[in-house]
Design a protein around this motif. Structure first.
Motif, PDB file in Angstrom:
ATOM      1  N   LYS A   1       0.832  -1.210   0.000  1.00 27.22           N
ATOM      2  CA  LYS A   1       0.000   0.000   0.000  1.00 27.22           C
ATOM      3  C   LYS A   1       0.862   1.253   0.000  1.00 27.22           C
ATOM      4  O   LYS A   1       0.536   2.240  -0.671  1.00 27.22           O
ATOM      5  CB  LYS A   1      -0.930  -0.024   1.221  1.00 27.22           C
ATOM      6  CG  LYS A   1      -1.999  -1.107   1.138  1.00 27.22           C
ATOM      7  CD  LYS A   1      -2.769  -1.244   2.436  1.00 27.22           C
ATOM      8  CE  LYS A   1      -3.755  -2.407   2.363  1.00 27.22           C
ATOM      9  NZ  LYS A   1      -4.462  -2.636   3.654  1.00 27.22           N
TER      10      LYS A   1
ATOM     11  N   THR B   1       0.674   3.728  -3.203  1.00 23.36           N
ATOM     12  CA  THR B   1       0.202   5.083  -2.913  1.00 23.36           C
ATOM     13  C   THR B   1       1.226   6.114  -3.368  1.00 23.36           C
ATOM     14  O   THR B   1       0.882   7.131  -3.981  1.00 23.36           O
ATOM     15  CB  THR B   1      -0.066   5.243  -1.401  1.00 23.36           C
ATOM     16  OG1 THR B   1      -1.079   4.331  -0.998  1.00 23.36           O
ATOM     17  CG2 THR B   1      -0.514   6.668  -1.088  1.00 23.36           C
TER      18      THR B   1
ATOM     19  N   SER C   1       1.000   6.388  -7.071  1.00 24.35           N
ATOM     20  CA  SER C   1      -0.348   6.553  -7.630  1.00 24.35           C
ATOM     21  C   SER C   1      -0.704   5.369  -8.527  1.00 24.35           C
ATOM     22  O   SER C   1      -1.265   5.515  -9.614  1.00 24.35           O
ATOM     23  CB  SER C   1      -0.452   7.872  -8.424  1.00 24.35           C
ATOM     24  OG  SER C   1      -0.207   8.970  -7.581  1.00 24.35           O
TER      25      SER C   1
END
Length: 539
Positions: free
Chosen positions: A207, A211, A214
């Motif tokens: 994650k 993140t 993107s």
């Protein structure tokens, strides 16, 4: 009659919380309930005395473990051994650096990451245009977990490192080494807790990486297309929820060594429908991390090479141009400063480099982050041993001079950080295992190159430890540090998957070549190994 309720206030490196507890409850259970991350180096067996906590008020009466591991001054300050402490009244505790896990450095890839997603571009998917795919490689280590987000393009056979990340393997609360975790996993509930713990760590890294870039990993057509995981055999057993008992006792049989492909949510509960590969291993002690490292090297008849990963099990391989021989030497935890009286992980304040002036014995130290010294990490352990021998403070048998025999050699002006006679003996056991394992595996051959993998191998300078006689003379001038080759190998295989069926098939064929051609040498059954090992303990 209900047990009396008490209140425990926990100061977690400046963050304070209050937890309700029961009189007579173990402090460890209270910290678990509060979600506190801490380290139990020997899995709470009470063997090491390194899981220390400080009571600011309400300290329990010192017990036998405090008498064994702590000085009178330390117990008067309120320091106790965390894994054995029971609380009986309202109290306030403070976690010490010895229990902290957040700042241990992990080795990722040294490729220059691209910081802006725009530089790489998003997958276009239009006919005739360059498309970009993303994958994640993970090196599941015993101490730390390292990960890399990589990308490939349809018009380029290589890959680019987009972002890297790392974290502490939170399984450390069940023990700092694989043997402690194998023992803990005998209980089915604990085994499941070990699995959930490391799954959460890996999911958080995924994650974090997606993140930052993107990159989507959920939906009908996510940007993330592939995940590859490597690690030592025990870590991969625990990730899959397999019982590792057979790995911890003779004859050390590993039943789950093959390469596995699956959809990600078979292993990772909250990462759905991504192609996930777990790389294969060779034996109980020569795992998928070593296979991944070898995957980064070329097995041709042009070069004989020796591959060495310096860790608890000192995995090594020798390729003579035709055959691949592998083995594992039981070096112990010394390369991570385990079993060292003032040893610490590679965190800010750990002494990592040391020199002693030959004229006045003045000690010069360097610490990680240039912080105040709190202990000594793996590279520092090896360098101080070499310096002691070089300056005749310890002789060729490892014996300290009379001046330092009882209390050890001081590394800091206040004398609180010292290097003891027992520390030197532990170094001798480790370096003898590496030296004898390497000599046995070479069996008279001479390598063209020696590739040293891992964090320790990347941070140590061979000339700074030459007095140790840790490596055979055949290694002189040939050592090349190659960083985290396990993560790099996982990244290369991920690139094969992203590049399509043909490249994936090539990658799988190379993995098969490594695992099927490898011949395991059992050092303990080799003629003369014991005698050579004892001789190699000398400097």
């Amino acid at each position: 009659m209900r047990a009396k309720e008490i209140t425990v206030t926990i100061n977690e490196y400046g963050k304070v919380q209050t937890v309700a507890a029961t009189k007579g409850e173990r402090l460890k259970a209270i910290l678990d309930r509060a979600g506190i991350v801490y380290s139990l180096p020997c899995a709470g067996a009470g063997r090491c005395g390194r899981c220390r906590i400080k009571f600011l008020k309400g300290a329990p009466i010192p017990g036998s473990f405090e008498e064994k591991f702590l000085t009178d001054e330390e117990t008067e300050e309120g320091i106790r051994i965390l894994c054995r402490t029971v609380v009986y009244e309202d109290c306030e505790v403070e976690l010490l650096e010895s229990a902290k896990e957040h700042d241990i450095s992990a080795l990722t890839l040294d490729d220059e990451p691209v910081n802006s997603p725009g530089k790489l571009g998003k997958p276009t998917g239009h006919d005739g245009e360059t498309t970009r795919s993303y994958g994640i490689a993970i090196d599941l280590g015993t101490t730390t977990i390292a990960a890399a987000l990589i990308s490939t393009t349809s018009d380029n056979p290589g890959y680019k490192v987009f972002q890297t990340a790392s974290c502490i393997n939170s399984q450390r609360r069940y023990g700092a080494d694989v043997i402690s975790r194998i023992s803990a996993a005998e209980d089915e509930e604990t085994r499941e807790a070990l699995r959930r713990t490391v799954v959460t760590d890996i999911e958080n890294l995924i994650k974090e990486l997606t993140t930052a870039g993107s990159i989507t990993y959920i939906g009908q057509n996510p940007d993330l297309k592939a995940i590859t995981i490597t690690g030592n055999t025990t870590m991969l057993y625990l990730l899959a929820g397999n019982d590792p008992k057979s790995l911890g006792s003779y004859p050390y049989i590993a039943e789950h060594l093959e390469k596995e492909w699956m959809l990600s949510d078979i292993i990772l509960d909250n990462i759905p429908d991504i192609s996930l590969t777990i790389l294969p291993g060779i034996s109980a002690f020569v795992g998928a991390d070593i296979v991944a490292g070898l995957f980064t090297l070329e097995l041709t008849d042009d070069e004989k090479f020796f591959f060495l990963d310096l860790g608890t099990n000192g995995e090594m391989a020798f390729y003579d141009g035709e055959r691949l021989r592998v083995t594992s030497a039981a070096a112990g935890p010394v390369f991570e400063a385990g079993g060292i009286s003032c040893g610490t992980a590679s965190i800010p304040g750990a002494i990592d480099h040391i020199t002693i002036d030959e004229k006045d014995r003045h000690v010069t130290t360097h610490t990680i982050g240039n912080a105040e010294p709190i202990g000594i990490c793996g590279t520092g352990v090896m360098e101080i041993t070499s310096e002691l021998v070089k300056n005749h403070i310890a002789d060729e048998t490892g014996l300290l001079t009379d001046e330092y025999f009882d209390d050890g050699f001081p590394l800091t002006k206040d004398g609180k950080i010292r290097f003891t006679q027992q520390d030197i003996r532990n170094v001798q056991l480790a370096k003898a295992a590496i030296y004898t394992g390497a000599k046995t595996l070479l069996n008279g051959d001479i390598p063209d190159k020696v590739y040293v993998s891992g964090g320790f191998g990347s941070k140590i300078s061979p000339e700074n430890v030459e007095e140790l006689r840790m490596f055979p003379r055949e290694f002189d001038g040939k050592i090349v540090a190659i960083g985290n080759s396990a993560l790099r190998g996982a990244a290369q295989y991920t690139a094969c998957v992203l590049s399509g069926w043909e490249k994936e098939t090539d990658g799988a064929a190379k993995l098969d070549l490594i695992t099927e051609s490898a011949v395991v040498t059992e050092l303990a059954t080799t003629d003369g190994f014991d005698e050579d090992y004892i001789a190699a303990m000398n400097f």
